[in-house]
Design an enzyme around this catalytic site. Structure first.
Site, PDB file in Angstrom:
ATOM      1  N   ASN A   7       0.881  -1.171   0.000  1.00  0.00           N
ATOM      2  CA  ASN A   7       0.000   0.000   0.000  1.00  0.00           C
ATOM      3  C   ASN A   7       0.922   1.225   0.000  1.00  0.00           C
ATOM      4  OD1 ASN A   7      -1.375   2.317   0.911  1.00  0.00           O
ATOM      5  ND2 ASN A   7      -2.993   1.088   1.832  1.00  0.00           N
ATOM      6  N   GLU A  34      -4.000   1.895  -2.754  1.00  0.00           N
ATOM      7  CA  GLU A  34      -4.108   3.326  -2.439  1.00  0.00           C
ATOM      8  C   GLU A  34      -3.298   4.184  -3.402  1.00  0.00           C
ATOM      9  OE1 GLU A  34      -4.071   3.894   2.165  1.00  0.00           O
ATOM     10  OE2 GLU A  34      -5.224   5.501   1.251  1.00  0.00           O
ATOM     11  N   ASP A 146      -3.781  -4.762   1.183  1.00  0.00           N
ATOM     12  CA  ASP A 146      -4.047  -4.152   2.475  1.00  0.00           C
ATOM     13  C   ASP A 146      -5.419  -4.627   2.903  1.00  0.00           C
ATOM     14  OD1 ASP A 146      -4.655  -2.638   4.643  1.00  0.00           O
ATOM     15  OD2 ASP A 146      -4.408  -0.697   3.656  1.00  0.00           O
ATOM     16  N   ASN A 148      -6.564  -4.589   5.956  1.00  0.00           N
ATOM     17  CA  ASN A 148      -7.074  -3.772   7.061  1.00  0.00           C
ATOM     18  C   ASN A 148      -7.652  -4.607   8.197  1.00  0.00           C
ATOM     19  OD1 ASN A 148      -6.572  -0.932   7.002  1.00  0.00           O
ATOM     20  ND2 ASN A 148      -7.789  -0.774   5.130  1.00  0.00           N
ATOM     21  N   ASP A 217      -1.214  -6.226   6.103  1.00  0.00           N
ATOM     22  CA  ASP A 217      -0.982  -6.440   4.660  1.00  0.00           C
ATOM     23  C   ASP A 217      -0.563  -7.894   4.467  1.00  0.00           C
ATOM     24  OD1 ASP A 217      -0.867  -3.470   3.384  1.00  0.00           O
ATOM     25  OD2 ASP A 217      -0.091  -3.478   5.441  1.00  0.00           O
ATOM     26  N   ASP A 246       2.857   4.754   4.961  1.00  0.00           N
ATOM     27  CA  ASP A 246       2.655   4.206   6.311  1.00  0.00           C
ATOM     28  C   ASP A 246       2.659   2.676   6.305  1.00  0.00           C
ATOM     29  OD1 ASP A 246       0.295   4.577   4.894  1.00  0.00           O
ATOM     30  OD2 ASP A 246      -0.891   5.227   6.612  1.00  0.00           O
ATOM     31  N   HIS A 247       2.587   2.071   5.114  1.00  0.00           N
ATOM     32  CA  HIS A 247       2.693   0.617   4.967  1.00  0.00           C
ATOM     33  C   HIS A 247       4.033   0.243   4.324  1.00  0.00           C
ATOM     34  CE1 HIS A 247      -1.785  -0.226   5.332  1.00  0.00           C
ATOM     35  NE2 HIS A 247      -1.789   1.073   5.081  1.00  0.00           N
TER      36      HIS A 247
END
Length: 256
Positions: A7, A34, A146, A148, A217, A246-247
């Site tokens: 991501n 994303e 991702d 989540n 992930d 951030d991933h």
DNA sequence: ATGGTTGCTTAGCAA
């Protein structure tokens, strides 16, 4: 075959990192989430210059997913198919090297009990039904992205802090288990029984400096494909330095 | 050690 997922949290903001990472790791397939751009704004020429084909299902501002592959992708599918009523670009798939690869950006879910959380759970059920209807657990298939959801508390640095959030909520975990029950293995778990490995750290509240991470992930593979996995790595170093996503990428290697 | 959001869009949302 080296199959990765990442991501990138805006491919525009992450283009330099993406290209450097591709050159360094040289995966056969990279699933992206994303993107936050429409297909026309995806850096297709730049990834082509590194030897990759790109299947892009983009969207302005939010969402957007892609699959990069060294060999030509076949049987491309964007979204949920003919009767797709999802306005959000969260799913794309293609067959690469004989493997059906899905790049998925599961809804985050906002707050537990919100409309977004209901959308998350419904989306996950829709994906389960899609697998049931369009694929077989006996074929080589990898669901990457991702998700989540942190599958269990080993995947959470501070379980007490996260237990009532959308990433750890029992309903979200159960929905992921129902998808897995169709016939998917968590390839990372085949190689690492212990906790302490994370793929995402919140930008806020010193998430990474405090290592307050979650493993959300995943590369999930049908069982015969999963049995061919020889290693699964999480590239934690990618979270360091200037302007990280951030991933971080998760990289699964499969024997031929 | 890392850094105290970030990205998109332009005030507020999403994550």
């Amino acid at each position: 075959m080296k199959l990765a997922t990442w991501n990138v949290n805006s491919v525009r903001a992450r283009e330099a990192r993406l290209l450097a990472w591709l050159a360094a790791w040289q995966p056969d397939v990279l699933c992206l989430q994303e993107l936050k751009v429409v297909e026309a704004d995806f850096p297709t020429a730049a990834v082509q210059a590194l030897g990759y084909h790109a299947v892009v299902y983009g969207q302005k501002t939010y969402n957007g997913v892609a699959i990069l592959s060294r060999t030509p992708p076949e049987d491309l599918r964007r979204g949920f198919g003919e009767d797709d009523d999802d306005p959000q670009a969260r799913l794309v798939s293609a067959r690469v090297n004989g493997v059906r690869v899905l790049s998925a950006y599961f809804p985050n879910g906002g707050e537990v009990g919100s409309d977004k959380f209901a959308y998350k759970l419904a989306w996950m059920e829709k994906l389960r039904v899609l697998l049931e209807r369009t694929a077989s657990p006996d074929e080589p298939l990898a669901l990457c992205g991702d998700v989540n959801v942190a599958p269990d508390d080993r995947d959470v640095a501070r379980p007490e802090e996260w237990k009532d959030t959308v990433l750890c909520h029992p309903a979200a975990r159960a929905a992921l288990q129902r998808i897995a029950a169709w016939g998917l293995d968590d390839t990372f778990r085949r190689h690492h029984a212990e906790g302490g490995f994370y793929s995402w750290w919140d930008y806020r509240m010193l998430g990474f400096p405090k290592n307050n991470g979650l493993r959300i992930d995943h590369v999930l593979a049908t069982r015969r494909l999963a049995a061919r996995s020889t290693a699964v790595e999480i590239d934690r170093n990618e979270r360091k330095g200037k302007q990280p996503s951030d991933h971080v990428p998760v990289v699964a290697t499969f024997a031929d």
